[in-house]
Scaffold this motif. Structure first.
Motif, PDB file in Angstrom:
ATOM      1  N   ASP A 127       0.853  -1.184   0.000  1.00 38.40           N
ATOM      2  CA  ASP A 127       0.000   0.000   0.000  1.00 38.40           C
ATOM      3  C   ASP A 127       0.892   1.238   0.000  1.00 38.40           C
ATOM      4  OD1 ASP A 127      -2.282   1.485  -0.028  1.00 38.40           O
ATOM      5  OD2 ASP A 127      -3.126   0.592   1.786  1.00 38.40           O
ATOM      6  N   LEU A 128       0.284   2.385  -0.298  1.00 37.57           N
ATOM      7  CA  LEU A 128       0.970   3.676  -0.262  1.00 37.57           C
ATOM      8  C   LEU A 128       0.425   4.442   0.931  1.00 37.57           C
ATOM      9  CD1 LEU A 128       0.777   4.350  -4.071  1.00 37.57           C
ATOM     10  CD2 LEU A 128       2.871   3.917  -2.778  1.00 37.57           C
ATOM     11  N   LEU A 129       1.266   4.638   1.935  1.00 36.29           N
ATOM     12  CA  LEU A 129       0.824   5.167   3.216  1.00 36.29           C
ATOM     13  C   LEU A 129       1.178   6.650   3.361  1.00 36.29           C
ATOM     14  CD1 LEU A 129       1.989   2.084   5.276  1.00 36.29           C
ATOM     15  CD2 LEU A 129      -0.334   2.595   4.514  1.00 36.29           C
ATOM     16  N   PRO A 130       0.325   7.422   4.050  1.00 38.87           N
ATOM     17  CA  PRO A 130       0.553   8.865   4.179  1.00 38.87           C
ATOM     18  C   PRO A 130       1.608   9.180   5.231  1.00 38.87           C
ATOM     19  CG  PRO A 130      -1.416   8.244   5.376  1.00 38.87           C
ATOM     20  CD  PRO A 130      -0.931   6.990   4.685  1.00 38.87           C
ATOM     21  N   LEU A 131       2.032  10.422   5.262  1.00 39.26           N
ATOM     22  CA  LEU A 131       3.029  10.865   6.228  1.00 39.26           C
ATOM     23  C   LEU A 131       2.642  12.242   6.745  1.00 39.26           C
ATOM     24  CD1 LEU A 131       6.053  12.410   4.390  1.00 39.26           C
ATOM     25  CD2 LEU A 131       4.337  11.157   3.094  1.00 39.26           C
ATOM     26  N   PRO A 132       3.081  12.595   7.948  1.00 41.37           N
ATOM     27  CA  PRO A 132       2.829  13.946   8.453  1.00 41.37           C
ATOM     28  C   PRO A 132       3.695  14.954   7.715  1.00 41.37           C
ATOM     29  CG  PRO A 132       4.223  12.734   9.972  1.00 41.37           C
ATOM     30  CD  PRO A 132       3.792  11.752   8.923  1.00 41.37           C
ATOM     31  N   TYR A 133       3.178  16.156   7.563  1.00 45.06           N
ATOM     32  CA  TYR A 133       3.908  17.200   6.844  1.00 45.06           C
ATOM     33  C   TYR A 133       4.579  18.122   7.855  1.00 45.06           C
ATOM     34  CZ  TYR A 133       1.094  15.349   3.028  1.00 45.06           C
ATOM     35  OH  TYR A 133       0.517  14.513   2.111  1.00 45.06           O
ATOM     36  N   THR A 134       5.834  17.795   8.158  1.00 44.55           N
ATOM     37  CA  THR A 134       6.619  18.525   9.143  1.00 44.55           C
ATOM     38  C   THR A 134       7.976  18.868   8.541  1.00 44.55           C
ATOM     39  OG1 THR A 134       7.631  16.524  10.044  1.00 44.55           O
ATOM     40  CG2 THR A 134       5.504  17.203  10.988  1.00 44.55           C
ATOM     41  N   ALA A 135       8.749  19.681   9.253  1.00 45.84           N
ATOM     42  CA  ALA A 135      10.093  20.016   8.792  1.00 45.84           C
ATOM     43  C   ALA A 135      10.962  18.769   8.720  1.00 45.84           C
ATOM     44  CB  ALA A 135      10.708  21.052   9.732  1.00 45.84           C
ATOM     45  N   GLY A 136      10.791  17.864   9.681  1.00 48.80           N
ATOM     46  CA  GLY A 136      11.580  16.639   9.669  1.00 48.80           C
ATOM     47  C   GLY A 136      11.266  15.751   8.483  1.00 48.80           C
ATOM     48  N   SER A 137       9.985  15.522   8.208  1.00 49.38           N
ATOM     49  CA  SER A 137       9.620  14.673   7.077  1.00 49.38           C
ATOM     50  C   SER A 137       9.985  15.341   5.752  1.00 49.38           C
ATOM     51  CB  SER A 137       8.134  14.319   7.118  1.00 49.38           C
ATOM     52  OG  SER A 137       7.321  15.471   7.041  1.00 49.38           O
ATOM     53  N   LEU A 138       9.905  16.660   5.700  1.00 50.24           N
ATOM     54  CA  LEU A 138      10.317  17.376   4.489  1.00 50.24           C
ATOM     55  C   LEU A 138      11.794  17.120   4.197  1.00 50.24           C
ATOM     56  CD1 LEU A 138       9.751  19.449   2.231  1.00 50.24           C
ATOM     57  CD2 LEU A 138      10.353  21.246   3.895  1.00 50.24           C
ATOM     58  N   ALA A 139      12.611  17.119   5.227  1.00 50.90           N
ATOM     59  CA  ALA A 139      14.046  16.912   5.036  1.00 50.90           C
ATOM     60  C   ALA A 139      14.336  15.533   4.465  1.00 50.90           C
ATOM     61  CB  ALA A 139      14.779  17.113   6.363  1.00 50.90           C
ATOM     62  N   TRP A 140      13.702  14.482   5.048  1.00 48.89           N
ATOM     63  CA  TRP A 140      14.051  13.155   4.534  1.00 48.89           C
ATOM     64  C   TRP A 140      13.425  12.884   3.177  1.00 48.89           C
ATOM     65  CZ3 TRP A 140      11.100  11.882   9.389  1.00 48.89           C
ATOM     66  CH2 TRP A 140       9.808  11.417   9.150  1.00 48.89           C
ATOM     67  N   VAL A 141      12.246  13.429   2.885  1.00 49.97           N
ATOM     68  CA  VAL A 141      11.667  13.256   1.549  1.00 49.97           C
ATOM     69  C   VAL A 141      12.574  13.903   0.502  1.00 49.97           C
ATOM     70  CG1 VAL A 141       9.767  13.918   0.040  1.00 49.97           C
ATOM     71  CG2 VAL A 141       9.282  13.006   2.304  1.00 49.97           C
ATOM     72  N   CYS A 142      13.040  15.105   0.776  1.00 51.53           N
ATOM     73  CA  CYS A 142      13.915  15.793  -0.179  1.00 51.53           C
ATOM     74  C   CYS A 142      15.229  15.044  -0.361  1.00 51.53           C
ATOM     75  CB  CYS A 142      14.171  17.229   0.274  1.00 51.53           C
ATOM     76  SG  CYS A 142      12.719  18.300   0.152  1.00 51.53           S
ATOM     77  N   ASP A 143      15.789  14.528   0.716  1.00 48.42           N
ATOM     78  CA  ASP A 143      17.016  13.733   0.602  1.00 48.42           C
ATOM     79  C   ASP A 143      16.789  12.510  -0.273  1.00 48.42           C
ATOM     80  OD1 ASP A 143      18.424  15.482   2.184  1.00 48.42           O
ATOM     81  OD2 ASP A 143      18.302  14.259   4.012  1.00 48.42           O
ATOM     82  N   HIS A 144      15.646  11.846  -0.101  1.00 50.39           N
ATOM     83  CA  HIS A 144      15.357  10.653  -0.895  1.00 50.39           C
ATOM     84  C   HIS A 144      15.153  10.997  -2.369  1.00 50.39           C
ATOM     85  CE1 HIS A 144      13.821   8.376   2.914  1.00 50.39           C
ATOM     86  NE2 HIS A 144      15.129   8.406   2.832  1.00 50.39           N
ATOM     87  N   ILE A 145      14.479  12.095  -2.644  1.00 52.29           N
ATOM     88  CA  ILE A 145      14.283  12.494  -4.037  1.00 52.29           C
ATOM     89  C   ILE A 145      15.621  12.851  -4.675  1.00 52.29           C
ATOM     90  CG2 ILE A 145      13.284  14.266  -5.537  1.00 52.29           C
ATOM     91  CD1 ILE A 145      10.879  14.323  -3.633  1.00 52.29           C
ATOM     92  N   ASP A 146      16.459  13.581  -3.948  1.00 53.53           N
ATOM     93  CA  ASP A 146      17.796  13.903  -4.467  1.00 53.53           C
ATOM     94  C   ASP A 146      18.567  12.635  -4.781  1.00 53.53           C
ATOM     95  OD1 ASP A 146      17.398  16.628  -4.271  1.00 53.53           O
ATOM     96  OD2 ASP A 146      18.374  16.813  -2.315  1.00 53.53           O
ATOM     97  N   GLN A 147      18.495  11.655  -3.888  1.00 55.01           N
ATOM     98  CA  GLN A 147      19.212  10.400  -4.087  1.00 55.01           C
ATOM     99  C   GLN A 147      18.684   9.656  -5.307  1.00 55.01           C
ATOM    100  OE1 GLN A 147      19.165   7.833  -0.656  1.00 55.01           O
ATOM    101  NE2 GLN A 147      20.143   6.133  -1.717  1.00 55.01           N
ATOM    102  N   MET A 148      17.371   9.611  -5.458  1.00 56.67           N
ATOM    103  CA  MET A 148      16.781   8.915  -6.602  1.00 56.67           C
ATOM    104  C   MET A 148      17.140   9.610  -7.910  1.00 56.67           C
ATOM    105  SD  MET A 148      12.792   7.896  -7.280  1.00 56.67           S
ATOM    106  CE  MET A 148      12.344   6.962  -8.759  1.00 56.67           C
ATOM    107  N   GLN A 149      17.015  10.930  -7.945  1.00 54.27           N
ATOM    108  CA  GLN A 149      17.305  11.666  -9.182  1.00 54.27           C
ATOM    109  C   GLN A 149      18.777  11.532  -9.564  1.00 54.27           C
ATOM    110  OE1 GLN A 149      13.915  15.114  -9.452  1.00 54.27           O
ATOM    111  NE2 GLN A 149      15.689  15.621  -8.216  1.00 54.27           N
ATOM    112  N   GLU A 150      19.657  11.561  -8.581  1.00 52.34           N
ATOM    113  CA  GLU A 150      21.078  11.393  -8.879  1.00 52.34           C
ATOM    114  C   GLU A 150      21.368   9.993  -9.394  1.00 52.34           C
ATOM    115  OE1 GLU A 150      25.446  11.787  -6.669  1.00 52.34           O
ATOM    116  OE2 GLU A 150      23.609  12.268  -5.587  1.00 52.34           O
TER     117      GLU A 150
END
Length: 305
Positions: A127-150
């Motif tokens: 399943d695709l599960l939701p996440l809270p929208y906080t500064a902490g979750s923003l940081a790890w989502v952005c890190d993961h997207i950067d890693q995937m795009q690279e």
């Protein structure tokens, strides 16, 4: 959206080089192997096709032969469902390597993933599960997207989720969160209009207000799908993002509003269960194509004035 995470080694380098196909202004459909013969028997333009990456992570066999046949003459969109970009844990390196191999093998016009999570330690949730929208979750989502795009050498499109609740821990709205992701990572967006409709209905919020705050200029693809209607514990209407039927009228109306605001974008009809015969699925894509063509014509007239 759901798919099983395939095991096994990454596909080997493939000798085929596919022609470039653009998807600008086109409508497409999910590719289902049972439609292969019908699709190949047709002549003329077919739009584009989208597949779940996890269904093609084996090294070969019938799935790849079918996808190669489709890819030779049609644009392809590669849609990931198990990268778990929204989870706090590190990305699975083997999964990322298999995804990269698929990008290299099929040269898709579009690559996308979800703003969601689906793994915890050694457990993979279907399943695709939701996440809270906080500064902490923003940081790890952005890190993961950067890693995937690279890793894949491509800009990805991030899909907005269908949600059924709001986390009290959230310190920003979903649209604020998405705008921050785009600003930090440079990724594009996959606007799932059906998810907007489902989430707004379930949470008692305004889909139009959501779209007014959504960064439409960064949308590189649109998804449309059917949903199922149920009732929650209080007998209130609950919509499930089921992808098992035609696009409802309310979603079509919302889609037209989106096209009026941002212009034509490649549009994909998702239909992942209770799969109909090919002519029915194709008719849904043709309905989207007519709307895309109409709005493209209106845009041309505005530029000519």
């Amino acid at each position: 959206m759901t798919a099983d995470l395939a095991s096994g080694p990454a596909p080997a380098a493939h000798p085929l080089r596919f022609p470039e196909h653009g998807v600008s202004g086109l409508a497409g459909t999910s590719f289902k192997p049972e439609h292969l013969r019908s699709i190949l028997s047709e002549s003329g333009p077919r739009g584009f096709f989208e597949v779940h990456a996890e269904n093609y992570m084996g090294a070969g066999g019938p799935p790849h032969r079918a996808l190669e046949a489709i890819r030779r003459d049609n644009p392809l969109s590669l849609h990931g469902v198990c990268m778990s970009l929204g989870g706090p844990e590190p990305l699975d390196r083997e999964h990322l390597a298999r995804f990269r191999s698929l990008v290299e093998r099929y040269e898709p016009a579009l690559v996308s993933e979800h703003l969601a999570w689906s793994t915890h330690e050694a457990t993979f949730f279907n399943d695709l599960l939701p996440l809270p929208y906080t500064a902490g979750s923003l940081a790890w989502v952005c890190d993961h997207i950067d890693q995937m795009q690279e890793a894949i050498g491509r800009t990805i499109l991030l899909e907005n989720p269908s949600t059924y609740l709001i986390f009290p821990e959230s310190t920003m709205s979903e649209t604020e969160f998405i705008r921050a992701i785009v600003a930090r990572t440079g990724c594009g967006l996959l606007l799932d209009v059906s998810n907007v409709f489902v989430s707004a209905t379930n949470r008692g919020t305004s889909a139009l207000d959501y779209l007014a705050d959504f960064p439409l200029a960064h949308v590189g693809e649109i998804h449309l799908a059917g949903h199922a209607e149920q009732s929650d514990d209080e007998n209130a209407l609950l919509l499930i993002d089921s992808h098992d039927g035609p696009v409802p009228d309310g979603v079509w109306r919302l889609y037209e509003i989106v096209l009026g605001r941002c212009g034509p974008r490649p549009t994909l009809i998702e239909w992942d269960s209770k799969i109909p015969d090919w002519p029915i699925l194709k008719a849904e894509a043709m309905a989207a194509q007519r709307l895309l063509d109409r709005h493209a014509g209106q845009a041309s007239l505005r530029h000519a004035v």
